[in-house]
Write an enzyme that holds these catalytic residues in place. Structure first.
Site, PDB file in Angstrom:
ATOM      1  N   LYS A  67    -102.260  11.051 -36.261  1.00 55.54           N
ATOM      2  CA  LYS A  67    -101.774   9.696 -36.571  1.00 55.54           C
ATOM      3  C   LYS A  67    -102.615   9.051 -37.672  1.00 55.54           C
ATOM      4  CE  LYS A  67    -100.393   6.751 -33.581  1.00 55.54           C
ATOM      5  NZ  LYS A  67    -100.300   5.803 -32.437  1.00 55.54           N
ATOM      6  N   ASP A  89    -112.805   7.836 -30.082  1.00 56.12           N
ATOM      7  CA  ASP A  89    -112.098   7.560 -28.836  1.00 56.12           C
ATOM      8  C   ASP A  89    -112.952   6.572 -28.057  1.00 56.12           C
ATOM      9  OD1 ASP A  89    -110.810   7.444 -26.427  1.00 56.12           O
ATOM     10  OD2 ASP A  89    -110.782   9.604 -26.058  1.00 56.12           O
ATOM     11  N   ASN A 116    -111.085  -3.858 -33.600  1.00 48.62           N
ATOM     12  CA  ASN A 116    -109.673  -4.221 -33.513  1.00 48.62           C
ATOM     13  C   ASN A 116    -108.904  -3.476 -32.426  1.00 48.62           C
ATOM     14  OD1 ASN A 116    -106.825  -4.917 -34.830  1.00 48.62           O
ATOM     15  ND2 ASN A 116    -106.976  -2.688 -34.739  1.00 48.62           N
ATOM     16  N   SER A 172    -109.574 -10.369 -29.831  1.00 50.82           N
ATOM     17  CA  SER A 172    -109.296 -10.751 -28.453  1.00 50.82           C
ATOM     18  C   SER A 172    -107.796 -11.002 -28.333  1.00 50.82           C
ATOM     19  CB  SER A 172    -110.133 -11.979 -28.073  1.00 50.82           C
ATOM     20  OG  SER A 172    -109.859 -12.386 -26.758  1.00 50.82           O
ATOM     21  N   TYR A 201    -106.259  -6.651 -18.026  1.00 47.03           N
ATOM     22  CA  TYR A 201    -106.196  -6.870 -19.473  1.00 47.03           C
ATOM     23  C   TYR A 201    -106.756  -8.240 -19.831  1.00 47.03           C
ATOM     24  CZ  TYR A 201    -104.298  -7.638 -24.150  1.00 47.03           C
ATOM     25  OH  TYR A 201    -104.168  -7.936 -25.493  1.00 47.03           O
ATOM     26  N   LYS A 205    -109.967  -9.162 -22.420  1.00 48.22           N
ATOM     27  CA  LYS A 205    -109.868  -9.998 -23.621  1.00 48.22           C
ATOM     28  C   LYS A 205    -110.781 -11.230 -23.524  1.00 48.22           C
ATOM     29  CE  LYS A 205    -108.493  -7.442 -25.612  1.00 48.22           C
ATOM     30  NZ  LYS A 205    -108.667  -6.939 -26.994  1.00 48.22           N
TER      31      LYS A 205
END
Length: 313
Positions: A67, A89, A116, A172, A201, A205
């Site tokens: 990718k 990773d 990111n 975030s 999740y 964040k």
């Protein structure tokens, strides 16, 4: 949730003011070395594209070589410039260590680090190779370990830069407002089972903002400008784990992917943000306030100590 906070979230979901900053406002980045995690797709790829178009040397860090190389070819066609692949990773601390070491073998300075990459809403049973909850391990632990591993290059860049600064921009989310850190949920323990994958999740964040502010507290006096970013309500590959119906509905109300790069590009490249150490950037290209817990020094110290213990970095 208070009325003021609710209005703040609404204004971030649907900003009424256009951004005063566009990719055309990025200064010439000749001689600047930048690293973007998750640079092969989504917001990360748009960030890499803008940086390349303004002459930066860009390391595109990603897990999949296939990718990454496909993205590098596409971006070369778009910009005429070629990014450098760095295999990374974030869900494997050994890989993070190798990536940092490989970068330091190639470069002495790192002027901007964009933390990111991330995962969102994977199946609840997924863990990292080191046994962390996949979202916590990728979004928080991996980026902490990478940032610490790259500190020599960041500090060297700050010393040699005309403004005496190097920048770390951690992505975030608006989800940072929706939860706090639950200290017994980082690994496969009973406490983790009490949280849904959505709550896991949200806490990751939230912790991104805590980490960014604590990094700024610890290294700001050495020229590290650390910021965190809510990129906005953006189309992203992160949504691949959402329920298909919810994903279809969500895509009716969110902004195209390039919008998501604006906040972090402003934070990472604009002269306006050179003194924004510890700031939380919200849509579009303005400083805002996250939950008050994210600015608590005691929580920052506790998180940092936990990450040091868990990574030995």
């Amino acid at each position: 949730m208070g009325q003021v906070l609710s209005l703040s979230l609404l204004s971030q979901l649907y900003p009424i003011h256009a951004s005063h900053f566009t990719v055309n406002d990025i200064p010439d980045l000749t001689g600047r070395v930048v690293l973007v995690t998750g640079g092969s797709a989504g917001i990360g790829k748009e960030t890499v594209a803008a940086l390349l178009a303004h002459n930066a040397t860009v390391y595109l860090a990603a897990r999949s070589p296939a990718k990454a190389h496909a993205a590098i070819r596409e971006l070369k066609e778009r910009t005429g410039r070629e990014a450098v692949f760095l295999e990374l990773d974030l869900a494997d601390l050994a890989s993070v260590k190798r990536a940092a070491e490989e970068f330091l073998e190639k470069e002495k300075e790192l002027h901007v680090l964009f933390n990111n990459a991330g995962v969102m809403f994977p199946p609840h049973n997924q863990l990292t190779k080191d046994g962390f909850d996949l979202q916590w391990g990728t979004n928080v632990v991996g980026h902490y370990a990478l940032t610490k591993g790259l500190l020599p290059a960041l500090l060297a860049a700050a010393q040699s830069s005309p403004d005496g600064k190097a920048r770390v921009v951690t992505t975030s989310s608006m989800a940072a407002y929706l939860n706090t850190i639950h200290w017994d949920t980082f690994r496969a323990r009973p406490g983790r089972d009490k949280l849904t994958r959505y709550a896991l999740y949200e806490q990751s964040k939230h912790a991104n903002v805590v980490f960014a502010r604590e990094l700024g507290r610890r290294y700001g006096h050495q020229g590290i400008v650390s910021m965190s970013v809510n990129p906005g309500n953006i189309v992203s590959e992160l949504q691949r784990h959402m329920n298909p119906v919810l994903r279809w509905i969500a895509h009716r109300f969110i902004y195209p992917t390039p919008y998501g790069a604006l906040n972090q590009l402003w934070a990472g490249t604009s002269p306006e943000t050179a003194d924004f150490n510890g700031k939380f950037i919200i849509p579009w290209t303005r400083a805002g306030e996250c939950r008050r817990e994210t600015n608590d020094p005691e929580i920052g110290r506790r998180l940092w100590a936990q990450l040091e213990e868990d990574t030995h970095v």
